[in-house]
Motif scaffolding. Structure first.
Motif, PDB file in Angstrom:
ATOM      1  N   MET A 188       0.821  -1.205   0.000  1.00  0.00           N
ATOM      2  CA  MET A 188       0.000   0.000   0.000  1.00  0.00           C
ATOM      3  C   MET A 188       0.858   1.260   0.000  1.00  0.00           C
ATOM      4  N   LEU A 189       1.971   1.212   0.698  1.00  0.00           N
ATOM      5  CA  LEU A 189       2.897   2.340   0.687  1.00  0.00           C
ATOM      6  C   LEU A 189       3.454   2.539  -0.715  1.00  0.00           C
ATOM      7  N   ASP A 190       3.774   1.439  -1.363  1.00  0.00           N
ATOM      8  CA  ASP A 190       4.335   1.488  -2.714  1.00  0.00           C
ATOM      9  C   ASP A 190       3.336   2.024  -3.739  1.00  0.00           C
ATOM     10  N   THR A 191       2.040   1.798  -3.465  1.00  0.00           N
ATOM     11  CA  THR A 191       1.015   2.248  -4.412  1.00  0.00           C
ATOM     12  C   THR A 191       0.451   3.629  -4.072  1.00  0.00           C
ATOM     13  N   GLY A 192       1.046   4.284  -3.076  1.00  0.00           N
ATOM     14  CA  GLY A 192       0.699   5.679  -2.847  1.00  0.00           C
ATOM     15  C   GLY A 192      -0.140   5.998  -1.631  1.00  0.00           C
ATOM     16  N   SER A 193      -0.081   5.172  -0.608  1.00  0.00           N
ATOM     17  CA  SER A 193      -0.822   5.463   0.615  1.00  0.00           C
ATOM     18  C   SER A 193       0.126   5.801   1.762  1.00  0.00           C
ATOM     19  N   HIS A 194      -0.293   6.738   2.608  1.00  0.00           N
ATOM     20  CA  HIS A 194       0.330   6.892   3.914  1.00  0.00           C
ATOM     21  C   HIS A 194      -0.238   5.776   4.792  1.00  0.00           C
ATOM     22  N   ILE A 195       0.532   5.360   5.816  1.00  0.00           N
ATOM     23  CA  ILE A 195       0.144   4.205   6.612  1.00  0.00           C
ATOM     24  C   ILE A 195       0.128   4.528   8.098  1.00  0.00           C
ATOM     25  N   VAL A 196      -0.942   4.116   8.774  1.00  0.00           N
ATOM     26  CA  VAL A 196      -0.945   4.027  10.235  1.00  0.00           C
ATOM     27  C   VAL A 196      -0.922   2.538  10.544  1.00  0.00           C
ATOM     28  N   LEU A 197       0.187   2.089  11.105  1.00  0.00           N
ATOM     29  CA  LEU A 197       0.471   0.663  11.258  1.00  0.00           C
ATOM     30  C   LEU A 197       0.374   0.238  12.710  1.00  0.00           C
ATOM     31  N   ASN A 198      -0.321  -0.860  12.928  1.00  0.00           N
ATOM     32  CA  ASN A 198      -0.486  -1.381  14.285  1.00  0.00           C
ATOM     33  C   ASN A 198       0.039  -2.799  14.413  1.00  0.00           C
ATOM     34  N   ASP A 199       0.646  -3.072  15.557  1.00  0.00           N
ATOM     35  CA  ASP A 199       0.930  -4.446  15.975  1.00  0.00           C
ATOM     36  C   ASP A 199       0.846  -4.500  17.487  1.00  0.00           C
ATOM     37  N   LEU A 200       0.523  -5.674  18.005  1.00  0.00           N
ATOM     38  CA  LEU A 200       0.414  -5.829  19.455  1.00  0.00           C
ATOM     39  C   LEU A 200       1.752  -5.569  20.137  1.00  0.00           C
ATOM     40  N   GLU A 201       2.836  -6.027  19.526  1.00  0.00           N
ATOM     41  CA  GLU A 201       4.156  -5.929  20.133  1.00  0.00           C
ATOM     42  C   GLU A 201       4.869  -4.638  19.719  1.00  0.00           C
ATOM     43  N   VAL A 202       5.388  -3.931  20.712  1.00  0.00           N
ATOM     44  CA  VAL A 202       6.067  -2.661  20.466  1.00  0.00           C
ATOM     45  C   VAL A 202       7.266  -2.854  19.554  1.00  0.00           C
ATOM     46  N   GLY A 203       8.068  -3.887  19.835  1.00  0.00           N
ATOM     47  CA  GLY A 203       9.266  -4.134  19.044  1.00  0.00           C
ATOM     48  C   GLY A 203       8.966  -4.376  17.578  1.00  0.00           C
ATOM     49  N   LEU A 204       7.939  -5.168  17.302  1.00  0.00           N
ATOM     50  CA  LEU A 204       7.574  -5.451  15.918  1.00  0.00           C
ATOM     51  C   LEU A 204       7.040  -4.206  15.222  1.00  0.00           C
ATOM     52  N   THR A 205       6.281  -3.410  15.958  1.00  0.00           N
ATOM     53  CA  THR A 205       5.763  -2.167  15.380  1.00  0.00           C
ATOM     54  C   THR A 205       6.906  -1.246  14.985  1.00  0.00           C
ATOM     55  N   GLU A 206       7.861  -1.083  15.891  1.00  0.00           N
ATOM     56  CA  GLU A 206       8.987  -0.179  15.624  1.00  0.00           C
ATOM     57  C   GLU A 206       9.838  -0.686  14.467  1.00  0.00           C
ATOM     58  N   GLU A 207      10.082  -1.993  14.413  1.00  0.00           N
ATOM     59  CA  GLU A 207      10.876  -2.565  13.321  1.00  0.00           C
ATOM     60  C   GLU A 207      10.156  -2.397  11.979  1.00  0.00           C
ATOM     61  N   ALA A 208       8.848  -2.608  11.987  1.00  0.00           N
ATOM     62  CA  ALA A 208       8.074  -2.478  10.753  1.00  0.00           C
ATOM     63  C   ALA A 208       8.081  -1.047  10.251  1.00  0.00           C
ATOM     64  N   VAL A 209       7.885  -0.093  11.152  1.00  0.00           N
ATOM     65  CA  VAL A 209       7.891   1.319  10.764  1.00  0.00           C
ATOM     66  C   VAL A 209       9.243   1.707  10.188  1.00  0.00           C
ATOM     67  N   ALA A 210      10.315   1.270  10.835  1.00  0.00           N
ATOM     68  CA  ALA A 210      11.658   1.593  10.354  1.00  0.00           C
ATOM     69  C   ALA A 210      11.908   0.979   8.978  1.00  0.00           C
ATOM     70  N   SER A 211      11.480  -0.271   8.796  1.00  0.00           N
ATOM     71  CA  SER A 211      11.661  -0.955   7.515  1.00  0.00           C
ATOM     72  C   SER A 211      10.912  -0.243   6.393  1.00  0.00           C
ATOM     73  N   LEU A 212       9.669   0.134   6.662  1.00  0.00           N
ATOM     74  CA  LEU A 212       8.860   0.805   5.638  1.00  0.00           C
ATOM     75  C   LEU A 212       9.365   2.212   5.343  1.00  0.00           C
ATOM     76  N   ALA A 213       9.863   2.876   6.374  1.00  0.00           N
ATOM     77  CA  ALA A 213      10.379   4.233   6.179  1.00  0.00           C
ATOM     78  C   ALA A 213      11.557   4.243   5.215  1.00  0.00           C
ATOM     79  N   ARG A 214      12.321   3.157   5.198  1.00  0.00           N
ATOM     80  CA  ARG A 214      13.480   3.075   4.310  1.00  0.00           C
ATOM     81  C   ARG A 214      13.080   3.001   2.840  1.00  0.00           C
ATOM     82  N   MET A 215      11.805   2.724   2.567  1.00  0.00           N
ATOM     83  CA  MET A 215      11.345   2.709   1.184  1.00  0.00           C
ATOM     84  C   MET A 215      11.317   4.103   0.587  1.00  0.00           C
TER      85      MET A 215
END
Length: 253
Positions: A24-51
């Motif tokens: 969805m980020l690649d196709t032109g959406s901003h993202i509000v991303l949720n996960d139960l675990e703080v660590g996974l949320t932070e890792e996912a946000v960092a990974s997507l931000a690098r795009m």
């Protein structure tokens, strides 16, 4: 240039949810991303931000709770001023023999899978209605809502209910230009499933196409249902399982 859309995606710290967020980020959406675990949320946000495409806001916590649902809505509106797409992907699987299944496990599966999906959809749809620009909502089901799978009676029940929710809400959401569909993944290679050394071998034999799905297979289908290319599709379930439900052999036979 078209304004970017804004998507809320739950259960997106890894696996299918993260791949949908990436797509969805690649196709032109901003993202509000949720996960139960703080660590996974932070890792996912960092990974997507690098795009380097769009913005990604993280929100950790139980996506079935009233507080987290409110926070997801508030974050989207505060940072972006709108909500266009929602993927209610968060869910849990608690295996157990039907004759021995506990009330505690049953209620937990229904709380997370059904109530979480229901009330996130409700909160987002209220915003979409007020925006008067329509929107697209995608719920995550499973092939187990269509075919029997041992030790998953409660989980399958919760997923079948999610599909009926999407079908039923067509009546109430279509007048506001809001589409709602469901995606039902089959066997998929994720961090959880690949921890089983037999998973790939077992499901490659059981799947007519010859392999389990990659998360990208699910994300591509999800992106289609969320996009304008699917503007005349609502109340439907898209099964992405390599043909398994057509023959549905059991992994335990």
């Amino acid at each position: 240039m078209k304004p970017q859309k804004v998507a809320i995606i739950t259960g997106a710290g890894q696996g299918i949810g993260l791949e949908i967020a990436r797509k969805m980020l690649d196709t032109g959406s901003h993202i509000v991303l949720n996960d139960l675990e703080v660590g996974l949320t932070e890792e996912a946000v960092a990974s997507l931000a690098r795009m380097g495409k769009g913005q990604v806001i993280g929100c950790s916590g139980d996506s079935s709770s009233e507080e987290v649902i409110s926070e997801l809505i508030e974050l989207a509106m505060h940072h972006f001023g709108q909500i266009d797409q929602v993927v209610a992907n968060a869910g849990i699987t608690l295996f157990g023999n039907f004759l021995e299944y506990s009330r505690k496990d049953f209620l937990e599966v229904m709380r997370v899978n059904q109530a979480g999906t229901f009330f996130l959809t409700q909160a987002a749809a209220r915003v979409m209605k007020d925006q008067k620009n329509g929107g697209s909502i995608l719920l995550t089901s499973s092939v187990t809502a269509h075919q029997s799978h041992e030790n998953l009676a409660a989980y399958a029940m919760s997923k079948a209910a999610i599909e009926m929710l999407a079908k039923n809400l067509v009546l109430e959401l279509a007048p506001f230009g809001i589409r709602i569909n469901t995606i039902a993944p089959g066997a998929t290679l994720t961090e959880r499933t690949t921890s089983d050394p037999e998973y790939v071998t077992t499901w490659s034999k059981l799947t007519p196409i010859g392999r389990p799905a990659f998360t990208t297979d699910i994300a591509e289908a999800a992106a289609f249902l969320l996009s304008n290319a699917a503007r005349h599709i609502t109340g439907q379930t898209l099964i992405v399982d390599g043909g398994w439900t057509a023959i549905s052999p059991s992994p335990y036979v």
